[in-house]
Design an enzyme around this catalytic site. Sequence first.
Site, short mmCIF file in Angstrom:
data_model
loop_
_atom_site.label_atom_id
_atom_site.label_comp_id
_atom_site.label_asym_id
_atom_site.label_seq_id
_atom_site.Cartn_x
_atom_site.Cartn_y
_atom_site.Cartn_z
N ASP A 227 -40.60 -44.07 24.78
CA ASP A 227 -41.46 -43.57 25.87
C ASP A 227 -42.87 -43.28 25.38
O ASP A 227 -43.68 -42.71 26.12
CB ASP A 227 -40.84 -42.36 26.57
CG ASP A 227 -40.16 -41.37 25.64
OD1 ASP A 227 -39.52 -40.43 26.16
OD2 ASP A 227 -40.26 -41.54 24.40
N ASP B 268 -39.87 -40.21 19.42
CA ASP B 268 -39.88 -40.14 20.88
C ASP B 268 -41.17 -39.46 21.34
O ASP B 268 -41.76 -38.66 20.60
CB ASP B 268 -38.65 -39.33 21.35
CG ASP B 268 -38.46 -39.36 22.86
OD1 ASP B 268 -37.59 -40.10 23.32
OD2 ASP B 268 -39.20 -38.62 23.55
N HIS C 20 -33.06 -33.41 22.73
CA HIS C 20 -33.38 -32.13 23.35
C HIS C 20 -32.20 -31.16 23.33
O HIS C 20 -32.37 -29.98 23.64
CB HIS C 20 -33.80 -32.32 24.81
CG HIS C 20 -35.13 -33.01 24.96
ND1 HIS C 20 -36.30 -32.54 24.43
CD2 HIS C 20 -35.45 -34.16 25.60
CE1 HIS C 20 -37.29 -33.35 24.72
NE2 HIS C 20 -36.81 -34.34 25.41
N HIS D 219 -41.52 -37.15 23.43
CA HIS D 219 -41.30 -35.72 23.64
C HIS D 219 -40.79 -35.05 22.37
O HIS D 219 -40.06 -35.67 21.60
CB HIS D 219 -40.26 -35.52 24.76
CG HIS D 219 -40.63 -36.15 26.05
ND1 HIS D 219 -40.24 -37.45 26.38
CD2 HIS D 219 -41.36 -35.70 27.10
CE1 HIS D 219 -40.70 -37.74 27.59
NE2 HIS D 219 -41.39 -36.72 28.03
N1 LIG Z 1 -37.60 -34.32 33.29
C1 LIG Z 1 -38.64 -33.91 32.38
C2 LIG Z 1 -38.88 -34.93 31.31
C3 LIG Z 1 -37.66 -35.19 30.48
C4 LIG Z 1 -38.01 -36.03 29.26
C5 LIG Z 1 -36.81 -36.66 28.61
C6 LIG Z 1 -37.17 -37.44 27.38
O1 LIG Z 1 -37.54 -38.58 27.40
N2 LIG Z 1 -37.11 -36.79 26.24
O2 LIG Z 1 -37.36 -37.44 25.07
ZN LIG Z 2 -38.76 -38.72 25.53
#
Ligand SMILES: NCCCCCC(=O)NO
Ligand SMILES: [Zn+2]
Length: 343
Positions: free
Chosen positions: A285, A196, A160, A198
């Site tokens: 995840d 991932d 991110h 996200h």
């Molecule tokens: N606090 C909001 C969710 C953060 C996701 C972090 C993550 O796993 N990114 O791949």
């Molecule tokens: Zn993630």
Amino acid sequence: MIIIHSEEHRLQSGRSELNDGQLVPCYEKPERADIIRDRLAAIGVGPMVTPDPHGLEPLARVHDAGYLSFLQSAWDEWLVEHGDWDALPLNWVAPGMHRRVVPRSIDGRLGYYSFDAGTPITAGTWRAATAAANSALTGADRLRAGDRSAFALCRPPGHHAGRAYYGGYCFLNNAAIAAQSLRDNGAARVAVLDVDYHHGNGTQEIFWERGDVLFVSLHADPIDEFPYFSGHADETGAGAGAGATLNLPLPWGTDWAAYAEALAVAARRIGDFAPDALVVSLGADTYGGDPISRFRLLSEDFLRMGAALAAMNLPTLFVMEGGYAVADLGVNVGNVLTGFEGA
Ligand SMILES: NCCCCCC(=O)NO
Ligand SMILES: [Zn+2]
């Protein structure tokens, strides 16, 4: 497969993150790396080494100098202003506002350089983040030395983090730093595949206008899911990077059957790109038991994921990203690597 891991990861141990309107204990916590490390050792994936230092230069190949300078000094400035508590931003740039002037205030710069309040900066953040980047860079070194694969057990994660911003538990974009290092040391083309849950908004931004690095991401549809503001299928790159970004957003409830179809599309695109190396942003995840995610992969599906990645037949660097079902995280990550090796 060699595993690169630094115990300095535990220097990133935030007290709390803002989630659903409450300050809650951080999901991105040291135990995540401990359970992966112990599982990989138990199943004998390969030798575990500590990362080699690489200095600031490889970081500056990806991240803005002002941002790196901010990251290095943020905690000390916060400590003077606010005392020994996690540094979290309190406001951000909204539509119609401008990022024209960097605020002098540490609170202002936390908001200037971030996009969420879930990513605490602590006394050990810089050291932990640079250790994670060095793990990814050491993995890139191993591919360059001829290893077929390597696993960088990175914590904090990175996908991110953009050129000049942090968020989503990420500060330095470990996968992008490794991909750039591969490019700077002989690879003509590199593909980054983000599995991932996200969207890897930071990695996408970093390589958005680059035709030499292909970015492919499978993730929960941003119309419903964090990070919300990137990862749609019509985002395909710009300039020299036009067509070198492929987003495959998937709906909540996605199971392996649907996921595998998207992964096959990703594999074909990567095959067409014919990279010299593959960097996999490995978030686990996508697991059905993950506390903050909504896909439905089973632990055994990660074996299949590893086999599918091996079938691409590329030198492959795995870079750890997310995954918060801590009790099963070691098994799930181990399954990807076992599936990859066994293929
Ligand atoms: N606090 C909001 C969710 C953060 C996701 C972090 C993550 O796993 N990114 O791949
Ligand atoms: Zn993630």
